[in-house]
Structure formats: structure tokens, C-alpha cells
Design a protein around this motif. Sequence first.
Motif, PDB file in Angstrom:
ATOM      1  N   GLN A  73       3.746   5.369  63.353  1.00  0.00           N
ATOM      2  CA  GLN A  73       3.120   4.393  62.462  1.00  0.00           C
ATOM      3  C   GLN A  73       3.746   4.458  61.073  1.00  0.00           C
ATOM      4  OE1 GLN A  73      -1.037   5.440  62.768  1.00  0.00           O
ATOM      5  NE2 GLN A  73      -1.361   4.148  64.546  1.00  0.00           N
ATOM      6  N   GLN A  74       3.983   5.685  60.601  1.00  0.00           N
ATOM      7  CA  GLN A  74       4.591   5.848  59.290  1.00  0.00           C
ATOM      8  C   GLN A  74       5.988   5.247  59.266  1.00  0.00           C
ATOM      9  OE1 GLN A  74       2.848   7.268  56.527  1.00  0.00           O
ATOM     10  NE2 GLN A  74       4.489   6.051  55.662  1.00  0.00           N
ATOM     11  N   ARG A  75       6.743   5.452  60.371  1.00  0.00           N
ATOM     12  CA  ARG A  75       8.093   4.885  60.410  1.00  0.00           C
ATOM     13  C   ARG A  75       8.047   3.364  60.459  1.00  0.00           C
ATOM     14  NH1 ARG A  75      10.905   7.561  65.172  1.00  0.00           N
ATOM     15  NH2 ARG A  75       8.983   8.702  65.580  1.00  0.00           N
ATOM     16  N   ALA A  76       7.027   2.817  61.141  1.00  0.00           N
ATOM     17  CA  ALA A  76       6.873   1.354  61.176  1.00  0.00           C
ATOM     18  C   ALA A  76       6.618   0.827  59.761  1.00  0.00           C
ATOM     19  CB  ALA A  76       5.722   0.962  62.102  1.00  0.00           C
ATOM     20  N   PHE A  77       5.781   1.545  59.017  1.00  0.00           N
ATOM     21  CA  PHE A  77       5.521   1.155  57.630  1.00  0.00           C
ATOM     22  C   PHE A  77       6.807   1.194  56.806  1.00  0.00           C
ATOM     23  CE2 PHE A  77       0.930   1.491  55.855  1.00  0.00           C
ATOM     24  CZ  PHE A  77       0.564   0.406  56.616  1.00  0.00           C
ATOM     25  N   LEU A  78       7.600   2.232  57.035  1.00  0.00           N
ATOM     26  CA  LEU A  78       8.853   2.351  56.292  1.00  0.00           C
ATOM     27  C   LEU A  78       9.783   1.188  56.649  1.00  0.00           C
ATOM     28  CD1 LEU A  78      10.517   4.068  54.329  1.00  0.00           C
ATOM     29  CD2 LEU A  78      11.418   5.300  56.293  1.00  0.00           C
ATOM     30  N   ALA A  79       9.852   0.863  57.956  1.00  0.00           N
ATOM     31  CA  ALA A  79      10.683  -0.255  58.390  1.00  0.00           C
ATOM     32  C   ALA A  79      10.228  -1.541  57.712  1.00  0.00           C
ATOM     33  CB  ALA A  79      10.619  -0.411  59.916  1.00  0.00           C
ATOM     34  N   ARG A  80       8.920  -1.697  57.571  1.00  0.00           N
ATOM     35  CA  ARG A  80       8.389  -2.894  56.932  1.00  0.00           C
ATOM     36  C   ARG A  80       8.855  -2.995  55.481  1.00  0.00           C
ATOM     37  NH1 ARG A  80       1.986  -3.889  56.200  1.00  0.00           N
ATOM     38  NH2 ARG A  80       2.346  -2.398  54.524  1.00  0.00           N
ATOM     39  N   SER A  81       8.979  -1.839  54.811  1.00  0.00           N
ATOM     40  CA  SER A  81       9.444  -1.898  53.424  1.00  0.00           C
ATOM     41  C   SER A  81      10.949  -2.167  53.372  1.00  0.00           C
ATOM     42  CB  SER A  81       9.103  -0.608  52.694  1.00  0.00           C
ATOM     43  OG  SER A  81       9.951   0.444  53.117  1.00  0.00           O
ATOM     44  N   LEU A  82      11.677  -1.727  54.414  1.00  0.00           N
ATOM     45  CA  LEU A  82      13.132  -1.960  54.408  1.00  0.00           C
ATOM     46  C   LEU A  82      13.457  -3.454  54.426  1.00  0.00           C
ATOM     47  CD1 LEU A  82      14.357   0.788  56.924  1.00  0.00           C
ATOM     48  CD2 LEU A  82      14.445   0.836  54.427  1.00  0.00           C
ATOM     49  N   VAL A  83      12.666  -4.244  55.182  1.00  0.00           N
ATOM     50  CA  VAL A  83      12.979  -5.672  55.261  1.00  0.00           C
ATOM     51  C   VAL A  83      12.547  -6.425  54.003  1.00  0.00           C
ATOM     52  CG1 VAL A  83      12.874  -5.719  57.780  1.00  0.00           C
ATOM     53  CG2 VAL A  83      10.834  -6.299  56.451  1.00  0.00           C
ATOM     54  N   GLN A  84      11.922  -5.734  53.056  1.00  0.00           N
ATOM     55  CA  GLN A  84      11.555  -6.421  51.818  1.00  0.00           C
ATOM     56  C   GLN A  84      12.760  -6.614  50.901  1.00  0.00           C
ATOM     57  OE1 GLN A  84       7.897  -5.053  49.810  1.00  0.00           O
ATOM     58  NE2 GLN A  84       7.173  -4.288  51.765  1.00  0.00           N
TER      59      GLN A  84
END
Lengths: 238, 385
Positions: A143-154
Motif C-alpha cells: 500500500q505504501q509503495r502504491a502511494f509512492l507510485a501515485r506521487s511519482l505520476v504527479q
Amino acid sequence: MTPAVEVHDLTVAYQQKPALWDVDLTVTPGSLMGIVGPNGAGKTTLLKAILGLIPVVSGDVLVHGRPYRQQRRRVAYVPQKSSVDWDFPTTVFDLVRMGTYGRLGWFRRPSRAENDMTRQALAQVGLTDFRDRQIGQLSGGQQQRAFLARSLVQEADVFVLDEPFQGVDAVTERAVIDILRKLRDEGKTILVVHHDLTTVPTYFDAVTLLNVQVIASGAVGEIFTPENLHRAYGEAAR
Amino acid sequence: MILFPHLGPELNETVYLMAAVAAACAVPGVFLVLRRMVLVGDAISHVLLLGIVLAYFVVKDAASPLLFFGAAAVGVLTVALVEGLQRTKLLKEDAAIGLVFPFLFSLGTLLASMYLRNTHLDVDRVLLGSAELAFRDRLTVGGRDLGPRAFVLLGGTFVVFVLLIALFYKELKLCTFDPGLAAVLGFLPAVVHYALMTSVSLATVAAFDAVGPVLVLAFFAVPPVMARLLTKRLVWMLVLSVILAVTAAVTGTLLAIELDITIAGTVAGVLGAMFAVVYLFAPRAGVLAEMIRRVRMWREFHETLLTVHLHRHAGTPAEAEESRVDGLHEHLNWTEPQTAAVVRRAVANGLMVRAGDCWKLTDTGRKRAEEIVGPRLGERGASAP
């Protein structure tokens, strides 16, 4: 060089009780900075105030020399994992793609470009195989990595992360710090609220010691001293 | 249009009306459930009476559309009051709702019973609704009969909701799931929040004349909760909520007409029964699916445990004793039937085979064990460089 983030005289109060007292903070571009301090020191409050998520009593925040409100899109935010409902009916892919909504603005829907960015970010954090899972079926670390991925696409220049290592496995911790270092090497600026003092010198190159006021801030080597820690944490840190 | 020929045109219209109520409530209901605000919906659906009464004092006309907006405004005011109280940090959300809703509701009923005794705004009707009578109040435009007023109103509300969601799906989803990120990305979660609460108020005020606040609440909560058990995607949750709500409304209404009992009560009962079925039998999240999953995990765990036991003793002097066909249950301290069942499944799954009086692991079985405990000590030493 213009600082990536400049906080001037920032005071935040809950019910007249200051949570942050006249905070000044300067973060140079390309630094990976940890924000540490005891419980109730105002670490999360500082992040939320920088992001304009809570009202401030005084002070302002500049991002790359201009007021945060004009620079919103340049700042990516990874909230605490516990801040959202992981039973929400959405897939990992959808969750990560939410990071692209900023560049889309109102009305426009994600198209191929956003889907490609999402796939790339999923690959970067090693979640490609989990893309169609409901987000609640991920482990805490995933879940934490998914959150990080979400910030990468910003597509941001400044990353603000709130306790990304809270309750995650060792594999995730390493994966997250590797990605953060890579971002730093690309010239991005990263602010991380962190609670594990033992890893501060290995993970970060800059550190801010916070306890309602800024106790000290700067390069880890100069700032992360027993004297400063004592001033931030009191006797407990000795 | 007559879909149920065995009923007269008026009863047909009643069925359509109930379907429209169901659809119009199920859509905002999805967001109430996801935002954990079902109780706020409950409060809104009760305090509307106050809005209607207050608006009536101003316009002095029980048929005025302004009553509609007065009610919706009081609904939104309720949300604001509840959230204002919460922000003081002196009480939590449930207590705040419990404070605001009985107060405004009693104010509404008091005013209605004191000043409006002779109009048709009476308390009983306002609480329980009157779907049975809705066909009498018709909407005519330029002499043309468009159907019962309530049906047109609710059908219109539903269509508007669908359009709004089609336009703002992405924004609604993000603001519901993670308002913090929504704000950081430049959306306006507070505006979206109040727009949603306005929609909830509008749906309620449009619906409650026909079905009363209790069934409105049932339509807000039950279909979305069922849909959530059936899907992992928001868009399908919305679609399924509407389908399930309409199904319950039509079934319940037909049943009530057949048995000549209260429509609102029967529909609520059907919703409850449908929920029980979904809760028990939903393919992924239902109770039964969960039980099956547990049994499977339990079995797999025991088979693995057996492979680990055999693996640990393989090639040791104790192997013959530890893997004896008739002694296995003693070593594991399991009952004989339990051991026999686990062994039977392990053999069927190709994890072990019988060799004389002993059980031996197959290659698959050894791999399973090594996934847990790693290669055996001696073998690890041998394979090291």
C-alpha cells in the motif's frame, strides 16, 4: 540558488495552542531531508501547513521562490497510509492514476498518456502484477509503495511524504528509500517525516529537528548531534 | 405505459414511482456509504420537515416549489451544524448528529402541529410517506399530463445525478477517497462535499413525500452496501446500487399490492432480505466465500505442516519412526481421522507417496516444505560454494 521550499514565520495553532511556533525552514533543491522530532512535535502539522491543508495563524510558504498556491502542481504529497479507507472500491491502477488528476484538471478524463505514466510508476515500485487488485488486498508495504507510485505520476519537483516507513516491511523500506534517492539524484527535493532516529544518518542528507519550534536544520553531519537531539527530545534521547 | 397489465394504470404508476425513488436515492447513497455519512443522511431526511414548515410560513402555499428548496437548505444547514460542532473538538460526529437531528426534527414537528393542523402537511404522513396516494397529485404542463408530480420530480433528480456523476466522476472519486490529495492537486473537496450534501438533501426532499424518511434512509444505505460487497470498482458500485435498489422497489411494491399491505414497509423488508442474501452469498466478500477461503487455507496449512514434518526427518535415523503410516498421528498429536483426511488430500495433491510402511515426500512436497523452512542443513552445506 532559490531554495526549493522556504517557510517563513509559520505558526499553526489548534484552539489557541500553538502546534508550530514561528517556524523558519529553508530546503535547498536536490536535498533529501528528514523531519524528526518527538510525538506532538508538529511534524505532520508542518507538512499539512506547507501544503495549505490547514489554516495558519501567520507566515507563508514559498516553493521555488513563488507562493505555494501558484506552485501547487510542483508539489507531490504522500499522506500517511492510515489517512484513507483501504476498503474503498478501487483498484491499485486507479489509485496510482489519481496522481495524474492534477495535470488533467476539472472535467478531463485520463487518457493513454496518463495510463502509460501509471503503468511506468507501477513498474518502478514493483507493483505491476498487483495492478488489478482491490487496494485493500495489498499488504501494508505494498500500500505504501502504491502511494509512492501515485506521487511519482504527479510529475512534481518537490515530494512531501508523511511517515512513509510506518508499519512497512524491510523490502518496502529499502524500495522506498532507493526510489527517493533516485529522485534526489534527478534534482528533486524530498521532505520526509520520519520517526526512526537510528536510520536518519543513512537515509537522509539533511535533517530538521522539530519540537513545535525548529531546533536545528541543515546537513545531517552538522545537525544530527547528541546536543541537538537532546534539545529536541529532552532527557529521553540521552 | 403499463408494464404490469394485471394492475390498473394507477398502481402501475405507483410501481414506477417507487423505482424512481429507489434510483434517485441509491446514487447519492453510494457516496454517503463511502464517506461513512449514512447517519448524516438519516439526520437530513428527518430535519427536512423543519425546512418545509419554515418555507411554508414564508410563502403560505403548500404546493409551492419553494418548499422544496427550503427543505434542501435546512438539510445542508444540518450538515454544516454537525460539522461545526465536530470542529469544536468537544464532541464526536455521532454525538453531534444526535444533538442536532432530534432538536431540528422536534422543532419541525412542533411547528407543524402548532400552526399547520389544517393543511395537508400532517406529521403522520410526513413520517411514513404515502406512495399509495402519490398518483393523485399530477404534474400537467400546458394541459398535458406528465404523470404523478413525485415521479417526474424523482425521475428528473435521478437523471440530473447521472449527468453530474458522468461529468465529475473523477473529482467525486478523488474527493471521496482522499480529500487531502484532492486539495493538493487543486480540486475543491469542500465544494464537492457540500454539493454532495445538497444532492442528498434534494433526493430526500423529493422522495420523502412518497416514502417517508425511513425508507429514504434504507435506499441510501442498503443498495450501496450490497453493491460494495459485490464489486471492487466505484463505477460498478454505482450501477449495481441502482439496479439493486430498483429491483427491491419493484418487487416490494408488487408484493405489497398483492398482499394489500404498506408499500414503504414491504420495500424496506425486501431490501433487508436482499441484503441478507448478498451478505451471505456474495462471491468474493460474502460470509460463505470467506468461510470457504478459511477452510481452504486451513487445509493447505495442514498439508504444508505435514510436508515440513516429513522433510525435517527425511534421511535421519528417526525417519522410519517419524513417517510411519500408522504412527503419524501420534507424532503430530492429531486425531486419527484428522490425520487420515490431511494425508488423503496431501496424496491427492501429489505432495507425498507411500513407500512401504512410510510416507515419503514427492519433489513437489519437498519444494513446498523448503518454501517454509529452507533447504535442509546438510544439503545447504553441500550446495554452498
